[in-house]
Design a protein around this motif. Structure first.
Motif, PDB file in Angstrom:
ATOM      1  N   CYS A 234       0.885  -1.158   0.000  1.00 57.38           N
ATOM      2  CA  CYS A 234       0.000   0.000   0.000  1.00 57.38           C
ATOM      3  C   CYS A 234       0.923   1.208   0.000  1.00 57.38           C
ATOM      4  CB  CYS A 234      -0.898  -0.005   1.230  1.00 57.38           C
ATOM      5  SG  CYS A 234      -1.767   1.552   1.476  1.00 57.38           S
TER       6      CYS A 234
ATOM      7  N   THR B  76      -5.583   5.620   5.251  1.00 58.96           N
ATOM      8  CA  THR B  76      -5.229   4.491   4.383  1.00 58.96           C
ATOM      9  C   THR B  76      -4.041   3.733   4.961  1.00 58.96           C
ATOM     10  OG1 THR B  76      -5.952   5.815   2.510  1.00 58.96           O
ATOM     11  CG2 THR B  76      -4.691   3.836   2.010  1.00 58.96           C
TER      12      THR B  76
ATOM     13  N   TYR C  95      -1.587  -1.000  -3.954  1.00 56.50           N
ATOM     14  CA  TYR C  95      -2.751  -0.166  -3.603  1.00 56.50           C
ATOM     15  C   TYR C  95      -2.297   1.283  -3.585  1.00 56.50           C
ATOM     16  CZ  TYR C  95      -6.988   0.896  -0.705  1.00 56.50           C
ATOM     17  OH  TYR C  95      -8.183   1.357  -0.201  1.00 56.50           O
TER      18      TYR C  95
ATOM     19  N   TYR D 271      -4.497   0.079   6.261  1.00 54.47           N
ATOM     20  CA  TYR D 271      -4.040  -0.884   5.254  1.00 54.47           C
ATOM     21  C   TYR D 271      -2.525  -0.918   5.048  1.00 54.47           C
ATOM     22  CZ  TYR D 271      -9.004  -1.444   4.659  1.00 54.47           C
ATOM     23  OH  TYR D 271     -10.336  -1.687   4.905  1.00 54.47           O
TER      24      TYR D 271
END
Ligand code: WT7
Length: 653
Positions: free
Chosen positions: A306, A314, A358, A318
């Motif tokens: 990520c 975020t 991501y 994650y």
């Protein structure tokens, strides 16, 4: 249809479809029956099986709108779930993070066993500085392994943290520290950004002049530059941990109630005083770990990256809590994507054989602008899944991402969520969902999302309106710190006991959601409510356009007229011919009503530090007003440049 029958009209239709590849579907963590699960049963099972509890919960949910309590009666520790239990299960040698510093050649792997030792040492150090269960701690660092180590050490002790993004100023840091009443600050001498040191300790010193609650400061030596250290207050990380025991028994994980505060994360949106979003322990961890497992199809041997900053939600959900709870190997990269060259990310993907990536549309559009040749220098064949978050992704950017990064092979998960939601809520399930570029597709299993009109009626397929959530979800915010009224007013006043997300959306005939951007950004042209994202996507659809932002400006005839700010690919300069071509292109894709009245070519767009386009400032420029609050702007010079170009465009008319 009369223009006022819909809250927001939608006109841009994207016809492309991507079925899940059968090989992917066969091995996917998510299977179609996930959608058939009863939401209570799903969250109860995930809660029981995905986490390790000290005391099991006795009740799934207590919902007294607008406050929810999940996994009532349960006790657990987030650090135990993210670190200790993996070591106890025999996975201590597994890599938790491949860390890559920005300067060339600085890299190392941190295993779960090493992570545990570092966390224990630092937790012991924090204890020595007076941190105990409930002591609020601020963390102001760059993307170094010590950042997640500090977060986990806090979680181990039951000390709530607030992470302040390392790109924020001294003022922003002081506001957050004071709102939470932090007693300890963890920071570093300097960070690295595009080859330049960022003076974190100097900013922290400036902030602390107005932060009376902070008694102790821990300073990691990262670049090694000399920084001022205040006697009695400041201690170096290295000194603080030296001699501290690193065995887990020396600092046991504090048993926490399911609803104890895990962290506050401040979200400013584009205006107003930042809100301290409250996230608690059990529901948050269940929510992020469950979605991480199904949405990213993470396998035991995955190398997951990520590429966000941990300073945003975020990264909390994650990079740190979700992946570590699942025992996943991740990548942590300190610097920018274009240092020392624009292929840095692709070098990293190749080096670690990353299989899941991501990132955000703003980053994808930057790579699009630079061109695909940087990705082509590297072997990206390890990638099997791509993700996007942060803004609506323009269909052309989606296609570019899939083609040039995903080898025209990988599914893309476009994940909608917010700091407030804590976890992904609207998303494809890779292997199950048919993808449509630009659509975040379906609510995650167990999530009840809908689109309402002004009066609170659900709008039919194809019509635009306001995104709402009608049922609580485990990682939902538990309020705004010290601001009950603002919590009610912001999220719960429009439609009663239904959560108002502040985003426009539409649902199509297949039940797929299309996010239309923040409600405040909607334009009104001759009585038609038009969303910015559709006009922007029509512009980005033109082969020469890398990025576009549109906004409305007052117009005596039409109420508002559309102004477009456009960045072309490569180093191309705008021209009158291109301007006409773009206006026609929008007219063809959407309709003459959406044709921009003005087009301003600009090499950059004004963005927040998290990469969101600040349309509010573009409105100020378009209406030749004094600029509003610019404190959240990543690069203030960009607006000045745009102002000059807008002037030039006006005088050329
Ligand atoms: C806002 C939340 C969620 C983590 C990063 C941002 C926008 C986010 C999407 C998406 C369309 C999106 C929304 C939302 N947004 N993801 N996939 N499609 N819009 O967190 O800073 O709290 O921002 O970002 O407008 O409300 P945040």
């Amino acid at each position: 249809m009369s223009p006022d029958s819909h809250a927001i009209e939608t006109m841009l239709l994207e016809e492309r479809r991507y079925e899940p590849p059968p090989e992917f579907a066969a091995q996917a963590n998510a299977q179609p029956d996930l959608y058939e699960r009863d939401w209570r049963e799903l969250w109860e099972t995930e809660g029981r099986e995905r986490l390790t509890w000290f005391q099991p919960f006795t009740e799934l949910l207590e919902w007294e709108p607008p406050y929810a309590r999940w996994y009532v009666g349960g006790t657990l520790n987030v650090c135990f779930n993210c670190v200790d239990r993996h070591v106890e299960a025999g996975n201590g040698d597994k890599v938790a993070y491949h860390w890559e510093g920005e300067p060339a050649g600085e890299r190392y792997a941190l295993t779960f066993a090493e992570l545990q030792r570092e966390v224990v040492r630092f937790a012991n150090a924090l204890r020595g500085l007076g941190v105990a269960k409930g002591t609020p701690v601020a963390i102001y660092m760059g993307m170094v392994p010590e950042l997640p180590i500090a977060m986990l050490a806090c979680a181990r002790l039951g000390a709530p943290h607030t992470v302040v993004f390392g790109g924020f100023s001294a003022d922003a840091l002081a506001d957050r520290v004071n709102d939470m009443g932090c007693e300890v600050l963890v920071t570093q001498d300097e960070g690295w950004r595009r080859g330049t040191p960022v003076p974190l300790k100097r900013n922290a010193d400036e902030a602390l002049e107005s932060c009376p609650s902070v008694g102790r400061v821990v300073v990691l030596q990262r670049t090694g530059s000399a920084v001022s250290m205040r006697q009695g207050r400041d201690v170096s990380w290295q000194d603080a941990v030296s001699g501290q025991p690193d065995d887990s028994a020396s600092c046991p994980c504090e048993p926490m109630d399911a609803e104890d505060l895990l962290y506050l994360l401040y979200t400013s949106g584009t205006t107003a005083k930042p809100k301290g979003i409250v996230h608690t322990t059990a529901g948050y961890l269940v929510g992020v770990a469950t979605t991480h497992h199904y949405v990213f199809d993470v396998k035991p041997d995955s190398v997951y990256w990520c590429a966000a900053d941990i300073g945003w939600v975020t990264g909390h959900s994650y990079i740190v809590y979700g992946p570590l709870c699942n025992g996943t190997t991740g990548v942590l990269y300190e610097g920018t994507p274009d240092y020392p060259d624009k292929d840095r990310w692709w070098e990293i993907v190749e080096r670690y054989r990353v299989d899941i990536l991501y990132t955000a549309p703003t980053a994808i559009r930057a790579h699009m602008k630079w061109g695909p040749e940087y990705a082509q220098r590297h072997d990206l064949s390890s990638l099997r899944l791509l993700g996007s978050v942060g803004e609506p992704i323009n269909p052309e950017a989606w296609r570019w991402y899939r083609e040039h990064i995903g080898g025209d092979r990988t599914p893309i998960v476009d994940t909608w969520w917010q700091t407030e939601t804590g976890m992904i809520l609207i998303t494809p399930l890779p292997g199950v969902t048919t993808l449509k570029p630009g659509s975040a597709t379906k609510p995650f299993p167990g999530v009840d999302a809908a689109v309402y009109d002004e009066r609170g009626n659900e709008v039919g397929p194809g019509a635009g309106g306001y995104l709402v959530l009608r049922r609580p979800w485990p990682a939902m915010l538990r309020g705004i710190h010290n601001a009950h009224d603002r919590y009610v007013e912001t999220y719960w006043s429009r439609y009663g006991d239904v959560y108002f997300a502040g985003d426009g959306a539409r649902v199509d005939e297949d039940g797929d959601f299309w996010l239309l951007g923040r409600v405040d950004d909607v334009m009104n042209v001759s009585g038609h409510r038009i969303s910015t994202i559709e006009v922007e996507s029509a512009l980005v659809d033109h082969p020469h356009v890398a990025e576009a932002a549109v906004c409305g400006r007052a117009d005596p005839q039409t109420g508002q007229a559309i102004v477009a700010y456009v960045t072309l690919k490569g180093a191309e300069e705008g021209s009158v011919a291109m301007l006409e071509e773009l206006r026609d292109h929008v007219a063809r894709k959407i309709g003459p009503i959406a044709k921009p009245a003005n087009v301003v070519f600009t090499p950059e767009l004004p963005k927040t530090r998290s990469g969101k386009i600040m349309r509010r400032l573009l409105r100020d420029v378009a209406e030749q007003r004094a600029l509003g609050d610019t404190t959240t702007l990543a690069d203030p010079t960009v607006v000045e440049e745009i102002q000059q170009r807008a002037e030039a465009e006006k005088s050329a008319e």
